[in-house]
Write an enzyme that holds these catalytic residues in place. Sequence first.
Site, mmCIF file in Angstrom:
data_model
loop_
_atom_site.group_PDB
_atom_site.id
_atom_site.type_symbol
_atom_site.label_atom_id
_atom_site.label_comp_id
_atom_site.label_asym_id
_atom_site.label_seq_id
_atom_site.Cartn_x
_atom_site.Cartn_y
_atom_site.Cartn_z
ATOM 1 C CG ASP A 67 43.085 28.003 36.406
ATOM 2 O OD1 ASP A 67 43.260 26.778 36.394
ATOM 3 O OD2 ASP A 67 44.010 28.817 36.284
ATOM 4 C CG ASN A 136 50.979 37.346 32.108
ATOM 5 O OD1 ASN A 136 50.970 36.426 32.935
ATOM 6 N ND2 ASN A 136 49.894 37.688 31.427
#
Length: 246
Positions: A67, A136
């Site tokens: 990313d 998360n």
Amino acid sequence: MKTIKVKDYEEMSQKAAEYIIKKVRNNPKITLGLATGGTPVGTYRNLIEDHEKNGTSYKHVTTFNLDEYVGLPQENPQSYRSFMDNNLFNHIDINKTETHVPNGNKETLHTECKSYEKTLIDHGGVDLQVLGIGSNGHIGFNEPGTSFESKTHIVDLAPSTIEANSRFFESEQEVPTQAITMGIQTIMNSREILLIVSGENKRDALFQLLNGEEVTESFPASVLRNHPCVTIIADEAASANIKYGI
Ligand code: GLP
């Protein structure tokens, strides 16, 4: 999933590096998928040390990063391009033109996503993908709710991710709000995955990955249970409450 429990961050970094080095030595033309963040820094440091001491060569290795932030100039020290150059590429004998990181500064970001995915496929895909995990459950920057069928795409970062990553910036306001990330399907297409996990703040995420009830898009990392070849190296702080499997 194969799980390896280690004492601490240092041992995780050492074991992960040993794992990667073995693969590179077995296949000097390997395509590695690489991650950023605090977790892999020690692993990369061990790769550099081994390169200097034992001469493991990366001359014929190709890399694809997971990313990159949108809108950060590549030369900004917090861009993932700079991160990779500073923490690994500048210190080994890799051919920089064979190190791929999405470009988050292209005017047409959708075209960049498509072309990143295509370049990866044209190269024959990733042999070994190194992964971290967000607290998360995000992998790459695939936040909860991302489709398991996703390819390289643009994402809005979750507030918790912006907050977590603000430690690398002067203030939370400076953290970009978007990123380009390999999709979940892109990650799942890699032939092998090495997930490294360290620290108490990853404990719940690791617990959910190993002991959670279901594979669900609301916890992206759970998809790894469907991958045929995953190795997890986790330290004691991250795995303290794991009931089984590690
Ligand atoms: C970051 C990266 C991920 C990384 C994860 C965990 O935002 N985009 O690739 O695995 O979040 O980061 P860290 O290792 O710093 O905890």
